[in-house]
Motif scaffolding. Structure first.
Motif, PDB file in Angstrom:
ATOM      1  N   ASN A  70     -10.194  14.201 -16.486  1.00 31.09           N
ATOM      2  CA  ASN A  70      -9.291  13.157 -16.013  1.00 31.09           C
ATOM      3  C   ASN A  70     -10.121  12.103 -15.283  1.00 31.09           C
ATOM      4  O   ASN A  70     -10.617  12.359 -14.175  1.00 31.09           O
ATOM      5  N   VAL A  71     -10.275  10.957 -15.918  1.00 30.97           N
ATOM      6  CA  VAL A  71     -11.123   9.887 -15.378  1.00 30.97           C
ATOM      7  C   VAL A  71     -10.348   8.573 -15.454  1.00 30.97           C
ATOM      8  O   VAL A  71      -9.714   8.272 -16.479  1.00 30.97           O
ATOM      9  N   PHE A  72     -10.412   7.799 -14.381  1.00 30.47           N
ATOM     10  CA  PHE A  72      -9.683   6.538 -14.297  1.00 30.47           C
ATOM     11  C   PHE A  72     -10.629   5.448 -13.796  1.00 30.47           C
ATOM     12  O   PHE A  72     -11.492   5.706 -12.953  1.00 30.47           O
ATOM     13  N   ALA A  73     -10.456   4.233 -14.320  1.00 25.51           N
ATOM     14  CA  ALA A  73     -11.316   3.123 -13.902  1.00 25.51           C
ATOM     15  C   ALA A  73     -10.495   1.839 -13.836  1.00 25.51           C
ATOM     16  O   ALA A  73      -9.440   1.719 -14.482  1.00 25.51           O
ATOM     17  N   HIS A  74     -11.022   0.880 -13.063  1.00 26.39           N
ATOM     18  CA  HIS A  74     -10.291  -0.365 -12.818  1.00 26.39           C
ATOM     19  C   HIS A  74     -11.280  -1.488 -12.560  1.00 26.39           C
ATOM     20  O   HIS A  74     -12.309  -1.280 -11.917  1.00 26.39           O
ATOM     21  N   ILE A  75     -11.002  -2.655 -13.083  1.00 25.96           N
ATOM     22  CA  ILE A  75     -11.700  -3.879 -12.680  1.00 25.96           C
ATOM     23  C   ILE A  75     -10.633  -4.893 -12.287  1.00 25.96           C
ATOM     24  O   ILE A  75      -9.617  -5.038 -12.964  1.00 25.96           O
ATOM     25  N   ARG A  76     -10.876  -5.576 -11.186  1.00 31.19           N
ATOM     26  CA  ARG A  76      -9.821  -6.336 -10.522  1.00 31.19           C
ATOM     27  C   ARG A  76      -9.978  -7.840 -10.715  1.00 31.19           C
ATOM     28  O   ARG A  76     -11.061  -8.398 -10.520  1.00 31.19           O
ATOM     29  N   LEU A  77      -8.886  -8.474 -11.099  1.00 34.43           N
ATOM     30  CA  LEU A  77      -8.709  -9.916 -10.980  1.00 34.43           C
ATOM     31  C   LEU A  77      -7.563 -10.103 -10.008  1.00 34.43           C
ATOM     32  O   LEU A  77      -6.404  -9.859 -10.341  1.00 34.43           O
ATOM     33  N   ALA A  78      -7.875 -10.492  -8.797  1.00 32.04           N
ATOM     34  CA  ALA A  78      -6.889 -10.468  -7.719  1.00 32.04           C
ATOM     35  C   ALA A  78      -5.761 -11.456  -7.968  1.00 32.04           C
ATOM     36  O   ALA A  78      -5.993 -12.615  -8.320  1.00 32.04           O
ATOM     37  N   THR A  79      -4.522 -10.977  -7.784  1.00 28.60           N
ATOM     38  CA  THR A  79      -3.357 -11.861  -7.762  1.00 28.60           C
ATOM     39  C   THR A  79      -2.589 -11.703  -6.459  1.00 28.60           C
ATOM     40  O   THR A  79      -1.818 -12.583  -6.087  1.00 28.60           O
ATOM     41  N   VAL A  80      -2.749 -10.567  -5.786  1.00 27.69           N
ATOM     42  CA  VAL A  80      -2.165 -10.333  -4.467  1.00 27.69           C
ATOM     43  C   VAL A  80      -3.201  -9.582  -3.650  1.00 27.69           C
ATOM     44  O   VAL A  80      -3.724  -8.574  -4.099  1.00 27.69           O
ATOM     45  N   GLY A  81      -3.514 -10.092  -2.461  1.00 25.32           N
ATOM     46  CA  GLY A  81      -4.435  -9.364  -1.587  1.00 25.32           C
ATOM     47  C   GLY A  81      -5.839  -9.931  -1.569  1.00 25.32           C
ATOM     48  O   GLY A  81      -6.325 -10.505  -2.540  1.00 25.32           O
ATOM     49  N   GLU A  82      -6.508  -9.754  -0.433  1.00 22.87           N
ATOM     50  CA  GLU A  82      -7.858 -10.265  -0.233  1.00 22.87           C
ATOM     51  C   GLU A  82      -8.881  -9.509  -1.088  1.00 22.87           C
ATOM     52  O   GLU A  82      -8.596  -8.445  -1.631  1.00 22.87           O
ATOM     53  N   ILE A  83     -10.102 -10.074  -1.144  1.00 21.17           N
ATOM     54  CA  ILE A  83     -11.200  -9.432  -1.874  1.00 21.17           C
ATOM     55  C   ILE A  83     -11.936  -8.527  -0.899  1.00 21.17           C
ATOM     56  O   ILE A  83     -12.985  -8.869  -0.337  1.00 21.17           O
ATOM     57  N   ILE A  84     -11.353  -7.362  -0.630  1.00 18.11           N
ATOM     58  CA  ILE A  84     -11.914  -6.396   0.314  1.00 18.11           C
ATOM     59  C   ILE A  84     -11.781  -4.998  -0.290  1.00 18.11           C
ATOM     60  O   ILE A  84     -10.950  -4.758  -1.169  1.00 18.11           O
ATOM     61  N   SER A  85     -12.572  -4.064   0.205  1.00 18.50           N
ATOM     62  CA  SER A  85     -12.598  -2.716  -0.355  1.00 18.50           C
ATOM     63  C   SER A  85     -11.238  -2.018  -0.340  1.00 18.50           C
ATOM     64  O   SER A  85     -10.870  -1.359  -1.329  1.00 18.50           O
ATOM     65  N   PRO A  86     -10.440  -2.119   0.753  1.00 17.27           N
ATOM     66  CA  PRO A  86      -9.144  -1.437   0.735  1.00 17.27           C
ATOM     67  C   PRO A  86      -8.191  -1.925  -0.345  1.00 17.27           C
ATOM     68  O   PRO A  86      -7.196  -1.242  -0.642  1.00 17.27           O
ATOM     69  N   ASN A  87      -8.473  -3.095  -0.928  1.00 18.25           N
ATOM     70  CA  ASN A  87      -7.608  -3.620  -1.986  1.00 18.25           C
ATOM     71  C   ASN A  87      -8.092  -3.259  -3.386  1.00 18.25           C
ATOM     72  O   ASN A  87      -7.449  -3.624  -4.379  1.00 18.25           O
ATOM     73  N   CYS A  88      -9.216  -2.574  -3.476  1.00 19.90           N
ATOM     74  CA  CYS A  88      -9.718  -2.157  -4.780  1.00 19.90           C
ATOM     75  C   CYS A  88      -9.003  -0.878  -5.228  1.00 19.90           C
ATOM     76  O   CYS A  88      -8.720   0.004  -4.425  1.00 19.90           O
ATOM     77  N   HIS A  89      -8.739  -0.797  -6.497  1.00 22.35           N
ATOM     78  CA  HIS A  89      -8.150   0.401  -7.085  1.00 22.35           C
ATOM     79  C   HIS A  89      -9.279   1.371  -7.441  1.00 22.35           C
ATOM     80  O   HIS A  89     -10.397   0.932  -7.704  1.00 22.35           O
ATOM     81  N   PRO A  90      -8.993   2.677  -7.518  1.00 25.99           N
ATOM     82  CA  PRO A  90      -7.713   3.368  -7.392  1.00 25.99           C
ATOM     83  C   PRO A  90      -7.271   3.527  -5.937  1.00 25.99           C
ATOM     84  O   PRO A  90      -8.087   3.509  -5.019  1.00 25.99           O
ATOM     85  N   PHE A  91      -5.953   3.723  -5.785  1.00 23.77           N
ATOM     86  CA  PHE A  91      -5.377   4.083  -4.502  1.00 23.77           C
ATOM     87  C   PHE A  91      -5.009   5.564  -4.535  1.00 23.77           C
ATOM     88  O   PHE A  91      -4.537   6.070  -5.552  1.00 23.77           O
ATOM     89  N   VAL A  92      -5.221   6.238  -3.418  1.00 19.87           N
ATOM     90  CA  VAL A  92      -4.927   7.671  -3.327  1.00 19.87           C
ATOM     91  C   VAL A  92      -4.104   7.924  -2.065  1.00 19.87           C
ATOM     92  O   VAL A  92      -4.396   7.370  -1.002  1.00 19.87           O
ATOM     93  N   GLU A  93      -3.087   8.747  -2.209  1.00 19.73           N
ATOM     94  CA  GLU A  93      -2.228   9.093  -1.073  1.00 19.73           C
ATOM     95  C   GLU A  93      -1.680  10.499  -1.300  1.00 19.73           C
ATOM     96  O   GLU A  93      -1.413  10.906  -2.432  1.00 19.73           O
ATOM     97  N   ALA A  94      -1.489  11.244  -0.205  1.00 17.00           N
ATOM     98  CA  ALA A  94      -0.936  12.601  -0.284  1.00 17.00           C
ATOM     99  C   ALA A  94       0.541  12.587   0.078  1.00 17.00           C
ATOM    100  O   ALA A  94       0.973  11.839   0.967  1.00 17.00           O
ATOM    101  N   ASP A  95       1.321  13.432  -0.616  1.00 15.21           N
ATOM    102  CA  ASP A  95       2.722  13.580  -0.247  1.00 15.21           C
ATOM    103  C   ASP A  95       2.857  14.695   0.800  1.00 15.21           C
ATOM    104  O   ASP A  95       1.867  15.282   1.249  1.00 15.21           O
ATOM    105  N   ASP A  96       4.087  14.986   1.182  1.00 15.14           N
ATOM    106  CA  ASP A  96       4.311  15.947   2.272  1.00 15.14           C
ATOM    107  C   ASP A  96       3.975  17.378   1.884  1.00 15.14           C
ATOM    108  O   ASP A  96       3.880  18.245   2.763  1.00 15.14           O
ATOM    109  N   ASN A  97       3.809  17.647   0.594  1.00  9.42           N
ATOM    110  CA  ASN A  97       3.389  18.977   0.149  1.00  9.42           C
ATOM    111  C   ASN A  97       1.897  19.023  -0.178  1.00  9.42           C
ATOM    112  O   ASN A  97       1.439  19.896  -0.913  1.00  9.42           O
TER     113      ASN A  97
END
Length: 259
Positions: A70-97
């Protein structure tokens, strides 16, 4: 907008050639790159807010074998958000479980006020990260009401309801992974393609080679993949996204602002 990439298979495969071809498109998507692989049931995330072709870190990564199921990749052309590391994909978040979710997005959310409340919670300032936080909240609420973890089918149904609503008036090409199921969605013509080989799927914004078997991902459907096979496929919704002059003007104004 952006370009996105996903590999889903029943066995690990080296993907350097595919990834190099994908990242070669970064001249037209210069605002950041990202790479996510699953190793020992954990995400390994690398990303930078610079053009992929200019990244020594990415060159170092690709100088060694990149292997995964399972491999995912992204290259960004910004339309919303600054050109900073926190705005680069992928985004990862944990749920309550403690289930980790990963999301990459190609598109722009022009109209979905329910995402606005996540502007205060997100690490960056992109509409894409807000989508992930919205998904997590919906999963958490479902599992709280059920008083038990969700099944993969239940999570697929939750995601289907979300993308059916969120895709109205918005470009929503998504790749999402919840540790078990990979979700694929596209609602704009000729903006996402797949190549199926035995027990593996390769999905990308544009075909990555001259193989005649690349096909357009069916529009307005949510697909669930496990081990290189489609295990869930939804009915079509009606929210195909049509890119208009107004959308183009909005993007041009944003690009002028960040340049």
């Amino acid at each position: 907008m952006c370009e996105i990439f996903c590999f889903n298979s029943n066995k690990p495969k080296q993907l350097n050639q595919c990834l190099e071809c994908f990242y070669n498109h970064s001249d037209n998507h210069p605002h950041g790159w990202g790479l996510a692989t699953m190793q020992s049931d954990e995400f390994v995330i690398d990303k930078e807010p610079i053009k992929a072709a200019c990244s020594q870190h990415l060159k170092d990564i690709l100088s060694n074998p990149v292997v995964g199921k399972n491999v995912f990749a992204h290259i960004r052309l910004a339309t919303v958000g600054e050109i900073i590391s926190p705005n680069c994909h992928p985004f990862v978040e944990a749920d309550d479980n403690n289930r980790s979710w990963m999301l990459i997005h190609n598109g722009t959310i022009f109209d979905f006020p329910e995402l606005d409340k996540y502007k205060e919670k997100e690490n960056g300032d992109t509409d894409s990260e807000r989508i992930l936080l919205y998904i997590i909240d919906n999963v958490n609420q479902f599992e709280k009401d059920k008083n038990a973890p969700s099944t993969i089918k239940e999570r697929f149904d939750i995601l289907l309801k979300i993308v059916s609503n969120l895709s109205k008036n918005n470009k929503l090409n998504l790749m999402i992974y919840d540790g078990e199921l990979t979700y694929i969605h596209s609602n704009m013509k000729e903006s996402l393609y797949y190549l199926k080989n035995e027990d593996e799927f390769l999905v990308a914004t544009t075909p990555l080679d001259d193989d005649e078997n690349w096909k357009q991902v069916e529009l307005n459907k949510l697909f669930g993949l496990i081990d290189g096979n489609i295990v869930f496929e939804s009915e079509e919704h009606d929210n195909e996204f049509i890119f208009t002059e107004e959308h183009e003007k909005a993007m041009e104004e944003f690009l002028k602002a960040i340049n």
